[in-house]
Design an enzyme around this catalytic site. Structure first.
Site, PDB file in Angstrom:
ATOM      1  CE  LYS A 127      -3.790   2.092   2.687  1.00 52.28           C
ATOM      2  NZ  LYS A 127      -4.688   1.920   3.857  1.00 52.28           N
ATOM      3  CB  SER A 165      -7.740   3.795   2.864  1.00 61.63           C
ATOM      4  OG  SER A 165      -7.168   3.067   3.927  1.00 61.63           O
ATOM      5  CB  SER A 170      -8.317   0.959   5.796  1.00 59.52           C
ATOM      6  OG  SER A 170      -8.675   2.304   6.005  1.00 59.52           O
TER       7      SER A 170
END
Length: 608
Positions: free
Chosen positions: A248, A320, A344
């Site tokens: 990420k 996210s 997330s």
């Protein structure tokens, strides 16, 4: 696919920076965080034209124009109205004016001095809070204390034999980590070849899914070459040796941008190495891409677009950690690392069939990745050494597992058939502000880390104005007293959940917002596992192969990650939901995806 997230939403800014490094275990608190992980779940707020700034402007005008102090000019009534925003409207006008006068004299200089000391850079990587959340219950679920110089005892992975390389690269792309590792170990494939396969898939599908920010091709081939050279010499580093993966894009890698998914920081390069990256590199893994983080780790919207769900590309992935979830589900990487603070990992894992921790093809893969990244991070005072028990050695027949009313009963039935004692269960607690506690905790923490961002007006360029800008402006007027009261209420919640945790684990809905907030506040690991599929709503007349995934959560007590993993592995040993592949190449006859998509996923909403 399976995912694990360790979601610790701590009681202070530093806690929120924790980088959950487990797959679907959404709420464990021992995660390893790195300096860059501090961004994982931090963002900030600003004053703008808030009542707070209004009240200080009134003060400034009063003090400059009235030599007799604040009592002149009729400002008392205006200030008293402003105080109502802080739930402090009970003060008389005289008291309000006195408070305001002393705040200008004492409070503001202190606040300005503190900001100059620690908040001149966005992200707050160098100045963590000394207030640290610890989710440990002091139970026997973990493996006991670890000394400073103790050697971490690795899990005992199952051995595979007779694994053959498929003729089709598509089939290679959906193999599990242990299978790929066996191909590498037996020299049926090289790391260079695997890297080429996954780089090709990243480039092929990113246009449709918008899940990749940076492809690290040069670094990937450099690391793959080293992995192959070590294997040629007989040096095998373990099951991640030569295996490609993604991170990420809140995780710092030298020489590459760390954008946090934000327009404000899309050209940012951090001169540091995240600890999780260091550990995966030491395990021989090959970084092929930095994957989408929703802007400042909020949702699936980022500066380059909005990440889609490969199972139904008319939908967005939500959460996210959208890039890691979508890319792993689509076979663009064998595994990826995401982060969790408030859904997330949970939300994209559930929608895309997966869950920071690692997003993986299976619970077994999650165990392997977790084993490589676990342990205390010397750069993060909120991390802990938790010597987890080996999930591969858990005797599930000795476990008592509860199931909530919203549990997927297939999971309950399968575990029961494998010898697990399954009992009805209910979460009992009296705290009725769970969701509000998480919002106070998270938003204030983000505001502290991105104070300058908001003060500079950069929130006006944020990709979705109804997300961080709104939340963080509101956070600017949360009084310190009420923030601490929220942490006291959190402590009460933890005690109540602990007292009522009469099982070794429980099964329940993993996207219910109350449970997402509770798990993160308490520190519960959760494994998100796919349990089936259902038809999409409003399909095209000629039909479609697109599907909606069905998932459930396996929740364990703090430091009980091995329990959730073991139960998920047993479930997946007799089911094949995690082995299915999304239909991104063949949606069906005459199935055209509208752009923009019809099904807009609403942003996170505070539900009281």
């Amino acid at each position: 696919m399976a995912a694990m997230a360790l979601a610790s939403c701590p009681s202070s800014p530093i806690g929120m920076t924790r980088f959950l490094l487990c797959f679907a275990l959404t709420f464990s608190s021992w995660l390893i965080l790195s300096e860059s992980a501090a961004l994982c779940s931090t963002a900030a707020a600003g004053i703008g034209s808030s009542p707070t700034s209004l009240s200080w402007r009134i003060l400034a005008q009063s003090s400059s124009s009235n030599s007799n102090g604040f009592m002149d000019g009729g400002k008392g009534s205006e200030l008293r109205e402003a105080f109502k925003v802080f739930d402090a409207g009970f003060f008389s006008e005289a008291k309000v004016l006195k408070v305001a006068e002393e705040a200008v004299e004492f409070n503001l200089p202190i606040a300005e001095s503190n900001r100059k000391s620690v908040a001149l850079e966005n992200g707050g990587l160098q100045n963590p809070s000394c207030l640290v959340f610890n989710s440990e219950w002091g139970s026997s679920h973990g493996g006991g204390a670890v000394g400073k110089n103790a050697v971490v005892k690795r899990f005992k992975y199952p051995s595979l034999s007779g694994v053959k390389r498929p003729e089709n690269d598509e089939d290679v792309a959906f193999m599990e980590i242990l299978e790929l590792g066996e191909l590498l170990r037996t020299k049926q494939v090289t790391s260079h070849e695997l890297t080429t396969i996954f780089l090709h898939r990243l480039k092929r599908y990113n246009g449709a899914l918008e899940s990749v920010i940076t492809i690290t091709e040069d670094l990937a081939y450099e690391q793959a070459k080293k992995a192959d050279e070590l294997l040629a010499k007989g040096d095998y580093l373990g099951p991640l040796h030569g295996i490609p993966y993604g991170l990420k894009d809140i995780i710092a890698v030298p020489g590459y941008k760390t954008t946090w998914g934000s327009t404000s920081f899309k050209n940012q390069i951090l001169d540091m190495e995240a600890t999780v990256y260091q550990r995966l590199r030491a395990a021989g893994a090959v970084l092929v891409a930095k994957l989408v983080s929703g802007s400042l780790a909020y949702d699936d919207i980022w500066f380059g677009g909005r990440t889609r769900n490969p199972w139904n590309i008319e939908e967005f992935s939500t959460g996210s950690s959208a890039g890691p979830a979508s890319s792993t589900s689509a076979g663009m990487v064998p595994f990826a690392i995401g982060s969790e603070t408030a859904g997330s990992i949970t939300y994209p894992a559930a929608r895309c069939g997966d869950k920071l921790g690692p997003f993986c093809r299976s619970a077994r893969d999650c165990s392997i990745v977790l084993d490589a990244i676990r342990g205390k991070d010397s750069n993060d005072i909120s991390s802990r050494d938790v010597p987890l028990h080996d999930p591969f050695s858990v005797d599930i027949t000795k476990l008592t597992v509860g199931y909530l009313d919203d549990a997927e009963m297939e999971v309950v039935d399968v575990l029961k058939s494998k010898g697990v004692k399954m009992v009805p269960y209910k979460l009992n607690y009296t705290v009725d502000s769970v969701q509000g506690i998480l919002n106070f905790t998270m938003d204030v923490d983000m505001l502290a880390h991105f104070d300058k961002w908001q003060r500079d007006g950069l929130d006006d360029t944020y990709e979705a104005q109804d997300q961080w800008p709104t939340e963080l402006r509101r956070a600017r007027v949360i009084p310190a007293v009420d923030y601490l009261q929220a942490q006291r209420a959190r402590g009460k919640l933890i005690r109540e959940v602990k007292e009522g945790f009469t099982v070794d684990a429980f099964i329940g809905n993993v996207t219910d917002w109350e449970k997402v907030c509770l798990g993160n506040l308490v520190g519960l690991p959760v494994m998100v596992v796919p349990t089936g599929f259902k038809n999409i709503t409003d399909p095209p007349p000629a039909g479609t192969r697109r599907r909606s995934t069905i998932t459930t959560g396996i929740y364990a007590p703090p430091d009980g990650d091995h329990i959730a993993l073991a139960l998920a592995m047993v479930y997946q040993s007799v089911t094949d939901h995690h082995k299915q592949r999304p239909p991104i190449d063949n949606l069906g006859p005459d199935d055209i995806i509208p752009d923009p998509a019809k099904h807009i996923i609403p942003p996170r909403i505070l539900r009281l």
